[in-house]
Design an enzyme around this catalytic site. Sequence first.
Site, PDB file in Angstrom:
ATOM      1  N   SER A  49       1.621  -9.861  -0.270  1.00 18.69           N
ATOM      2  CA  SER A  49       1.342  -8.533  -0.364  1.00 18.69           C
ATOM      3  C   SER A  49       1.255  -7.728   0.863  1.00 18.69           C
ATOM      4  O   SER A  49       1.409  -6.764   1.070  1.00 18.69           O
ATOM      5  CB  SER A  49      -0.218  -8.224  -0.632  1.00 18.69           C
ATOM      6  OG  SER A  49      -0.951  -9.327   0.009  1.00 18.69           O
ATOM      7  N   LYS A  56       0.853  -1.302   0.248  1.00 15.31           N
ATOM      8  CA  LYS A  56       0.229  -0.146  -0.073  1.00 15.31           C
ATOM      9  C   LYS A  56       0.775   1.280  -0.030  1.00 15.31           C
ATOM     10  O   LYS A  56       0.323   2.494  -0.420  1.00 15.31           O
ATOM     11  CB  LYS A  56      -0.803   0.105   1.236  1.00 15.31           C
ATOM     12  CG  LYS A  56      -1.999  -1.122   1.152  1.00 15.31           C
ATOM     13  CD  LYS A  56      -3.204  -0.570   0.489  1.00 15.31           C
ATOM     14  CE  LYS A  56      -4.544  -1.648   0.629  1.00 15.31           C
ATOM     15  NZ  LYS A  56      -4.499  -2.729   0.946  1.00 15.31           N
TER      16      LYS A  56
HETATM   17  C1  LIG Z   1      -5.163  -3.923   0.698  1.00 17.23           C
HETATM   18  C2  LIG Z   1      -4.654  -5.178   0.749  1.00 17.23           C
HETATM   19  C3  LIG Z   1      -4.660  -6.016  -0.421  1.00 17.23           C
HETATM   20  C4  LIG Z   1      -6.047  -5.953  -1.270  1.00 17.23           C
HETATM   21  O1  LIG Z   1      -5.506  -4.948  -2.239  1.00 17.23           O
HETATM   22  P1  LIG Z   1      -6.758  -4.043  -3.111  1.00 17.23           P
HETATM   23  O2  LIG Z   1      -6.018  -3.057  -3.992  1.00 17.23           O
HETATM   24  O3  LIG Z   1      -7.774  -3.670  -2.143  1.00 17.23           O
HETATM   25  O4  LIG Z   1      -7.569  -5.176  -3.972  1.00 17.23           O
HETATM   26  C5  LIG Z   1      -4.068  -7.376  -0.328  1.00 17.23           C
HETATM   27  N1  LIG Z   1      -3.160  -7.799   0.459  1.00 17.23           N
HETATM   28  C6  LIG Z   1      -2.822  -6.852   1.563  1.00 17.23           C
HETATM   29  C7  LIG Z   1      -1.876  -7.144   2.508  1.00 17.23           C
HETATM   30  C8  LIG Z   1      -3.522  -5.471   1.557  1.00 17.23           C
HETATM   31  O5  LIG Z   1      -3.241  -4.725   2.595  1.00 17.23           O
END
Ligand SMILES: *Cc1c(COP(=O)(O)O)cnc(C)c1O
Length: 333
Positions: free
Chosen positions: A308, A55
């Site tokens: 992520s 993010k």
């Molecule tokens: C926000 C987030 C997502 C999903 O991202 P989007 O852009 O809302 O689809 C996936 N994994 C993590 C760790 C996140 O913080």
Amino acid sequence: MSNLPVTLADIEQATRRIKGRVLHTPFVPSSSLSERCGVPVGLKLEHHQTTGSFKLRGATNAVLSLTPEERARGVVAASTGNHGRALAHAAKSEGAVATICMSRLVPDNKVSEIRRLGANVRIVGKSQDEAQVEVDRLVAEDGLVMVPPFDDRAVVAGQGTLGLEIVEAMPDVATVLVPLSGGGLAAGVAAAVKGRLPKTRVIGLTMERGAAMKASLDARRPVQVEEVASLADSLGGGIGLDNAVTFKMCRALLEGVILLSEDEIAAGMRHAYAEEREVIEGAGAVGIAALLSDRLGRLDGPVAVILSGRNVDMDLHRRVINGSADALQETAA
Ligand SMILES: *Cc1c(COP(=O)(O)O)cnc(C)c1O
């Protein structure tokens, strides 16, 4: 593809803009997953990003895209999770003030973490919706600039920079596995990857419980779903009924969306820990979970998996690793 809200050129520009302000995270081969799947599997270790998730890319690109006058007014958002952390950090790095609105029900540790990152915290109401009302008020009355968690062109372009790093690390990638919630990550990564490699498949992964983008893609318009607790808490929430950017892009660019059960997500976290020696949160584990579940069908070439984020409560993580059947319920109790 050039008629979509965010293009490859936007993402290349974002790469130049945020260079030096976010980490270029490692991309490593997974021998255990490669062996299991019969094709090379590489892991994008984005949970090593500053603030613990991707993010920061979108938030940093959004803050840097503001005019000096907008930046001086300050930024605001309602997220208590990874977007809130990222925006707090991005604003502070650029000398701007971030205000993060949250409800009274948000646990103290999350509040102090956001404060520690340098943001003003405003506690209002008893729900995320009431916190968002306060955001709207600060925008209307005090002139603060809202930076949304996903449905925003600068945010999507920032998340897309991760896709370009994958293509550079694995130029023959055939399939990219992307965690999916509001679709900012998936939209950006898909625009980047397909901009460079049009034949590469990009697949969204999310949890069975409350998958708003999947329900919206099936309905061919943004729809609301009921929110349910999940190990992949960062994947919760709707996509917004007036979604302007990510719905259109996910519809045009994703080859499919695969839903994972809570047990499969837990298995993904366990594999990451035991085999790859990585601590990841539930949302970050859905790509590995999909590979372990064999739900992807036959893989015809190299696979890149995005891990992520890593912002998981460590007690919950320990229970998942120890194989507790319902680690989440024990937290709630
Ligand atoms: C926000 C987030 C997502 C999903 O991202 P989007 O852009 O809302 O689809 C996936 N994994 C993590 C760790 C996140 O913080």
